[in-house]
Write a protein that holds these residues in place. Structure first.
Motif, PDB file in Angstrom:
ATOM      1  N   LEU A  46       5.974  10.364  -4.910  1.00  0.00           N
ATOM      2  CA  LEU A  46       6.154  11.593  -4.143  1.00  0.00           C
ATOM      3  C   LEU A  46       5.020  12.591  -4.407  1.00  0.00           C
ATOM      4  O   LEU A  46       4.539  13.239  -3.476  1.00  0.00           O
ATOM      5  N   ARG A  47       4.584  12.685  -5.656  1.00  0.00           N
ATOM      6  CA  ARG A  47       3.456  13.582  -5.958  1.00  0.00           C
ATOM      7  C   ARG A  47       2.184  13.124  -5.267  1.00  0.00           C
ATOM      8  O   ARG A  47       1.413  13.940  -4.763  1.00  0.00           O
ATOM      9  N   ALA A  48       1.960  11.813  -5.255  1.00  0.00           N
ATOM     10  CA  ALA A  48       0.758  11.290  -4.601  1.00  0.00           C
ATOM     11  C   ALA A  48       0.795  11.576  -3.102  1.00  0.00           C
ATOM     12  O   ALA A  48      -0.216  11.990  -2.525  1.00  0.00           O
ATOM     13  N   ILE A  49       1.937  11.383  -2.476  1.00  0.00           N
ATOM     14  CA  ILE A  49       2.045  11.659  -1.042  1.00  0.00           C
ATOM     15  C   ILE A  49       1.862  13.152  -0.783  1.00  0.00           C
ATOM     16  O   ILE A  49       1.175  13.553   0.156  1.00  0.00           O
ATOM     17  N   ALA A  50       2.459  13.980  -1.631  1.00  0.00           N
ATOM     18  CA  ALA A  50       2.379  15.435  -1.444  1.00  0.00           C
ATOM     19  C   ALA A  50       0.967  15.962  -1.621  1.00  0.00           C
ATOM     20  O   ALA A  50       0.543  16.852  -0.887  1.00  0.00           O
ATOM     21  N   THR A  51       0.227  15.412  -2.576  1.00  0.00           N
ATOM     22  CA  THR A  51      -1.102  15.949  -2.859  1.00  0.00           C
ATOM     23  C   THR A  51      -2.213  15.250  -2.085  1.00  0.00           C
ATOM     24  O   THR A  51      -3.212  15.881  -1.753  1.00  0.00           O
ATOM     25  N   GLN A  52      -2.055  13.975  -1.822  1.00  0.00           N
ATOM     26  CA  GLN A  52      -3.103  13.233  -1.140  1.00  0.00           C
ATOM     27  C   GLN A  52      -2.838  13.084   0.343  1.00  0.00           C
ATOM     28  O   GLN A  52      -3.722  12.705   1.093  1.00  0.00           O
ATOM     29  N   GLY A  53      -1.606  13.349   0.756  1.00  0.00           N
ATOM     30  CA  GLY A  53      -1.260  13.244   2.162  1.00  0.00           C
ATOM     31  C   GLY A  53      -1.276  11.814   2.651  1.00  0.00           C
ATOM     32  O   GLY A  53      -1.349  10.869   1.882  1.00  0.00           O
ATOM     33  N   ALA A  54      -1.179  11.693   3.931  1.00  0.00           N
ATOM     34  CA  ALA A  54      -1.158  10.377   4.572  1.00  0.00           C
ATOM     35  C   ALA A  54      -2.049  10.428   5.804  1.00  0.00           C
ATOM     36  O   ALA A  54      -1.587  10.410   6.926  1.00  0.00           O
ATOM     37  N   VAL A  55      -3.321  10.520   5.556  1.00  0.00           N
ATOM     38  CA  VAL A  55      -4.284  10.669   6.638  1.00  0.00           C
ATOM     39  C   VAL A  55      -4.266   9.448   7.553  1.00  0.00           C
ATOM     40  O   VAL A  55      -4.341   9.565   8.767  1.00  0.00           O
ATOM     41  N   GLU A  56      -4.130   8.269   6.968  1.00  0.00           N
ATOM     42  CA  GLU A  56      -4.226   7.038   7.742  1.00  0.00           C
ATOM     43  C   GLU A  56      -3.005   6.784   8.616  1.00  0.00           C
ATOM     44  O   GLU A  56      -3.125   6.473   9.775  1.00  0.00           O
ATOM     45  N   GLN A  57      -1.794   6.887   8.041  1.00  0.00           N
ATOM     46  CA  GLN A  57      -0.581   6.542   8.764  1.00  0.00           C
ATOM     47  C   GLN A  57       0.537   7.534   8.459  1.00  0.00           C
ATOM     48  O   GLN A  57       1.489   7.203   7.757  1.00  0.00           O
ATOM     49  N   PRO A  58       0.455   8.758   8.984  1.00  0.00           N
ATOM     50  CA  PRO A  58       1.497   9.730   8.673  1.00  0.00           C
ATOM     51  C   PRO A  58       2.879   9.283   9.144  1.00  0.00           C
ATOM     52  O   PRO A  58       3.867   9.550   8.479  1.00  0.00           O
ATOM     53  N   ALA A  59       2.969   8.592  10.270  1.00  0.00           N
ATOM     54  CA  ALA A  59       4.272   8.130  10.760  1.00  0.00           C
ATOM     55  C   ALA A  59       4.874   7.117   9.789  1.00  0.00           C
ATOM     56  O   ALA A  59       6.074   7.133   9.526  1.00  0.00           O
ATOM     57  N   GLY A  60       4.041   6.245   9.237  1.00  0.00           N
ATOM     58  CA  GLY A  60       4.515   5.272   8.259  1.00  0.00           C
ATOM     59  C   GLY A  60       4.994   5.931   6.983  1.00  0.00           C
ATOM     60  O   GLY A  60       6.005   5.537   6.405  1.00  0.00           O
ATOM     61  N   SER A  67       0.821  -1.210   0.000  1.00  0.00           N
ATOM     62  CA  SER A  67       0.000   0.000   0.000  1.00  0.00           C
ATOM     63  C   SER A  67       0.858   1.265   0.000  1.00  0.00           C
ATOM     64  O   SER A  67       0.417   2.309  -0.468  1.00  0.00           O
ATOM     65  N   ALA A  68       2.079   1.163   0.474  1.00  0.00           N
ATOM     66  CA  ALA A  68       2.957   2.330   0.529  1.00  0.00           C
ATOM     67  C   ALA A  68       3.395   2.791  -0.855  1.00  0.00           C
ATOM     68  O   ALA A  68       3.657   3.967  -1.061  1.00  0.00           O
ATOM     69  N   VAL A  69       3.482   1.880  -1.808  1.00  0.00           N
ATOM     70  CA  VAL A  69       3.995   2.240  -3.132  1.00  0.00           C
ATOM     71  C   VAL A  69       2.985   2.055  -4.263  1.00  0.00           C
ATOM     72  O   VAL A  69       3.304   2.296  -5.418  1.00  0.00           O
ATOM     73  N   GLU A  70       1.766   1.671  -3.940  1.00  0.00           N
ATOM     74  CA  GLU A  70       0.790   1.400  -4.993  1.00  0.00           C
ATOM     75  C   GLU A  70       0.446   2.637  -5.817  1.00  0.00           C
ATOM     76  O   GLU A  70       0.110   2.539  -6.982  1.00  0.00           O
ATOM     77  N   ARG A  71       0.554   3.823  -5.226  1.00  0.00           N
ATOM     78  CA  ARG A  71       0.241   5.057  -5.960  1.00  0.00           C
ATOM     79  C   ARG A  71       1.328   5.435  -6.951  1.00  0.00           C
ATOM     80  O   ARG A  71       1.191   6.409  -7.676  1.00  0.00           O
TER      81      ARG A  71
END
Length: 123
Positions: free
Chosen positions: A87-101, A68-72
């Motif tokens: 990186l774009r997916a993380i930057a735009t969609q964030g990590a609401v579920e597991q920000p620490a992960g 799930s960490a790299v599927e985007r």
């Protein structure tokens, strides 16, 4: 590369900020070549693009952080994927579920990027 200790009372950086910062590093580094074999007795140097290593980098992140960490990133094990897309997916969609992960994934990715930066600079 040594990291500075955060002053007391500072917040953990957001995943979007870290992803955007790493995207800038990745993009800048990806514009050049990574040289191997420079200075060896054979005198042959091999230049590869950073993009040539994306499947291996994503394989590493997949193995350490899960699918799930790299599927985007359009990731298919050993075949395809894009660090830029991740990186774009993380930057735009964030990590609401597991920000620490996500921050742990970004820290691992940064170490990989820094390693390639050292190779690029010939250190």
């Amino acid at each position: 590369m040594a990291r500075r200790a955060k002053p007391a009372g500072t917040q953990t950086p957001s995943t979007a900020f870290e992803a955007t910062r790493l995207l800038g590093k990745w993009t800048k580094l990806a514009q050049g070549h990574v040289m191997f074999g420079v200075g060896c007795s054979c005198g042959v140097g091999v230049g590869l693009r950073l993009r040539d290593f994306e499947p291996q980098i994503l394989d590493y992140l997949h193995a350490k952080h899960g699918a799930s960490a790299v599927e985007r990133a359009g990731y298919r094990q050993g075949e395809a994927g894009s660090v830029t897309a991740l990186l774009r997916a993380i930057a735009t969609q964030g990590a609401v579920e597991q920000p620490a992960g996500q921050l742990a994934l970004l820290a691992d990715l940064e170490r990989s990027i820094d390693s390639f930066d050292e190779l690029h600079r010939g250190r």
